[in-house]
Design a protein around this motif. Structure first.
Motif, PDB file in Angstrom:
ATOM      1  N   GLY A  90       0.827  -1.193   0.000  1.00 62.74           N
ATOM      2  CA  GLY A  90       0.000   0.000   0.000  1.00 62.74           C
ATOM      3  C   GLY A  90       0.863   1.245   0.000  1.00 62.74           C
ATOM      4  O   GLY A  90       2.087   1.187  -0.202  1.00 62.74           O
ATOM      5  N   LEU A  91       0.233   2.363   0.225  1.00 59.42           N
ATOM      6  CA  LEU A  91       0.942   3.637   0.233  1.00 59.42           C
ATOM      7  C   LEU A  91       0.425   4.480   1.383  1.00 59.42           C
ATOM      8  O   LEU A  91      -0.787   4.686   1.535  1.00 59.42           O
ATOM      9  N   ALA A  92       1.354   4.966   2.219  1.00 62.52           N
ATOM     10  CA  ALA A  92       1.002   5.867   3.310  1.00 62.52           C
ATOM     11  C   ALA A  92       1.002   7.304   2.783  1.00 62.52           C
ATOM     12  O   ALA A  92       1.202   7.560   1.588  1.00 62.52           O
ATOM     13  N   ARG A  93       0.781   8.244   3.660  1.00 65.51           N
ATOM     14  CA  ARG A  93       0.800   9.647   3.255  1.00 65.51           C
ATOM     15  C   ARG A  93       2.178  10.024   2.718  1.00 65.51           C
ATOM     16  O   ARG A  93       3.197   9.517   3.160  1.00 65.51           O
ATOM     17  N   ILE A  94       2.184  10.972   1.772  1.00 62.69           N
ATOM     18  CA  ILE A  94       3.408  11.438   1.128  1.00 62.69           C
ATOM     19  C   ILE A  94       3.753  12.821   1.670  1.00 62.69           C
ATOM     20  O   ILE A  94       2.870  13.686   1.805  1.00 62.69           O
ATOM     21  N   GLU A  95       5.020  12.983   1.989  1.00 60.98           N
ATOM     22  CA  GLU A  95       5.501  14.307   2.388  1.00 60.98           C
ATOM     23  C   GLU A  95       6.571  14.765   1.404  1.00 60.98           C
ATOM     24  O   GLU A  95       7.509  14.016   1.111  1.00 60.98           O
TER      25      GLU A  95
END
Length: 607
Positions: A159-164
């Motif tokens: 999956g993908l978490a939040r991007i900073e």
């Protein structure tokens, strides 16, 4: 004028800073499409999912399937930020995420793809933080299009978490700090666990206490559970790696619960059956779930089951052991409770989208809990050694006291027997008794003294040695009296316990018999026999096969003298022999021969 110049410069800096876009930029939404494919090929069924919030987990939306996630994110960059990047000579902006997978590719504004493990055949259970650089020359003013493709397999926690998106150096430093923190915690926990496991196995080797063995096996499972922190691409298929890692966690939790049950040392049949069911079903269930490529078997079933079992064992351990005024026990119980609480928190966080990619608190509590387990093992071993030393000291003290009592008894016996005969000898000397009488009494005194000394010699339960020593002591007296001795002693079994007191009773009985023969029987021949037999063997019949716990050794002395008399001296001697036989636990029988002579039989039970 100079003041106005400085004021103008400061105003310009403040104005430029005010219009510079603040960093980091957090991206919490992405346009998403997925390709569902039966293999690792990109061709397959394409599904448009529209805008999706981040984090986004593959297994929650497409369980037991594999494919590719296509994320498209908008990265707004103002002109002032882009100009400052170029003015400062920066390479670009840093992109970081707490979870991005380990087989992915990315590009910005349709430029060339950057691949990371894209063609690796295997993924892994845990994927860590990722960081990439967006080159300054690829950026543009306004909205930049960031595309991220991530390969996904069933039960791989993809999956993908939040991007900073942030400053190049700041975001890289934060990313390295996060990675080093997680790996450092895993390395520290694994090293401590390995040391505790080796110590527990060493203590088990010395004491054979099951609690140490179970602790060592549990710590070994914990060490193997930490391996995936350092492996990005395992050399085995994904489902095999996931099954092995899940099993290591399950067995670590189960074995530590078992340790708590063993430390309580109070039977709880229902809890033992529950533990056995858990340990026997863990491996087949987890392997089946991984083979079926369903991550939910581990995440939604086995983790809650292990936490529930841990809570039950912790509650029982705390209830039974908390009353002990032992700081180590209470520390162990407290940390076990904290571990279960952190595990429940992580479980709740697992089902929450915001928890995707975050480090688990359970890993922190395991570090301290394993340390407490190590302290508990050392404390238990130390207590056990102290108990052993105390028992040894008490045993040595009892042996010393018994030895002193035995010496006092022997000294008293020597005083009563040898002392009285010495007094009688002095009386004979004073009365000018004949030389032959003095000589006889002197030899009797010497025999008494030698036999008393022989009684305290260690014969290791060998009655044949005692009998042989008696023969050696009495042979000169028999020769002087003109009595021939026929020795018929078989190979005798050893006594498990033959004390000096028992030896002395046997010696006194035999000495009394031989003294009567020499002084009163007027015999010329004595047959001394000793053999092992069953208790129902009768005199004159052949002995039965010696076997079983009821065996005894029969000692018989037969002479060809004048037979039994009726003097008071002999009466007192026979009573004394009978008393000693009773204290020995033996049976004494005196029978007259058919024509002449006497047979004295002593049946001594083996013990």
């Amino acid at each position: 004028m100079r003041f106005l110049a400085w004021l103008s410069l400061a105003w310009g800096l403040l104005a430029s800073a005010a219009f510079v876009q603040p960093l980091p930029i957090t991206l919490e939404e992405a346009r998403l499409s997925v390709t569902i494919s039966p293999s690792h090929r990109e061709q397959g069924e394409l599904r448009e999912l529209g805008r999706q919030p981040l984090p986004w987990k593959w297994d929650q939306n497409f369980p037991r399937q594999q494919g590719v996630m296509h994320f498209t994110l908008d990265v707004p960059i103002e002109q002032t930020l882009l100009a400052q990047l170029k003015a400062d000579g920066r390479q670009g902006l840093g992109v970081s995420s707490l979870q991005m997978g380990n087989r992915y590719r990315y590009r910005i504004n349709g430029k060339a793809w950057h691949h990371v493990g894209w063609n690796q055949p295997n993924t892994q259970f845990r994927t860590g933080p990722r960081w990439q650089l967006l080159a300054a020359q690829d950026l543009q003013e306004g909205v930049n299009i960031l595309e991220i493709d991530i390969r996904a397999e069933p039960a791989s926690n993809a999956g993908l978490a939040r991007i900073e998106v942030g400053d190049e150096f700041t975001s890289l430093a934060e990313h390295e700090r996060e990675v080093n923190h997680r790996k450092g915690l895993a390395l520290m926990s694994g090293t401590l666990s390995a040391l505790i496991g080796l110590m527990a196995l060493a203590l088990w080797w010395q004491s054979r206490d099951k609690a140490y063995l179970v602790t060592g096996l549990g710590q070994a499972c914990f060490v193997l559970w930490q391996v995936d922190f350092f492996i990005d691409y395992p050399p085995v298929p994904t489902w095999v790696f996931n099954a092995a890692r899940s099993a290591m966690y399950a067995y670590y939790a189960g074995l530590m619960c078992w340790v708590s049950v063993l430390l309580v040392r109070k039977p709880a049949p229902w809890l033992n059956r529950l533990l056995q069911a858990y340990l026997w079903t863990a491996l087949p269930t987890l392997v089946a779930g991984a083979a079926l490529q369903d991550y939910r078997v581990y995440e939604r079933f086995w983790i809650p089951a292990s936490l529930l079992l841990g809570a039950v064992c912790m509650a029982r351990y705390t209830h039974v052991m908390w009353k002990k005024s032992d700081g180590t026990v209470r520390l162990n119980a407290s940390l076990a409770g904290i571990t279960v609480a952190f595990g429940l928190y992580d479980l709740v966080l697992t089902f929450s989208p915001s928890g995707f990619g975050r480090a688990n608190l359970l890993n922190y509590s395991f570090l301290f809990y394993n340390f407490a387990v190590g302290m508990m093992m050392v404390r238990n071993y130390w207590s056990m050694q102290n108990r052993i030393l105390k028992l040894r000291y008490e045993g040595a003290l009892k042996v010393r006291q018994a030895t002193m009592l035995e010496r006092q008894r022997l000294m008293q016996d020597i005083h009563d027997s040898v002392g009285s005969q010495l007094v009688a000898l002095v009386s004979l000397v004073n009365s000018s008794a004949p030389r032959e009488v003095l000589r006889t009494h002197t030899f009797e005194v010497l025999d008494e003294l030698r036999i008393a000394v022989d009684a305290i010699e260690n014969v290791d339960g060998d009655l044949a040695v005692v009998l042989a020593t008696m023969r050696h002591r009495l042979q000169p007296r028999l020769d002087s009296a003109g009595v021939s001795l026929v020795w018929e002693v078989d190979a005798l079994p050893r006594f498990e316990l033959l004390t000096p007191k028992d030896i002395q009773h046997i010696q006194r009985i035999l000495l009394e018999v031989f003294t009567n023969i020499i002084q009163h029987a007027k015999a010329t021949r004595v047959v001394f026999a000793a053999h092992c037999e069953l208790p129902d063997s009768t005199e004159g019949s052949p002995p039965k096969v010696a076997q079983g716990p009821r065996r005894m050794i029969r000692v018989s002395i037969s002479d060809d003298g004048i037979g039994m008399g009726s003097t008071t001296t002999r009466g007192r001697g026979l009573a004394n022999m009978q008393s000693r036989a009773e204290m020995l636990g033996a049976t004494l029988a005196v029978t007259a021969g058919e024509v002449r002579g006497t047979t004295v039989s002593l049946a001594i039970p083996l013990h």
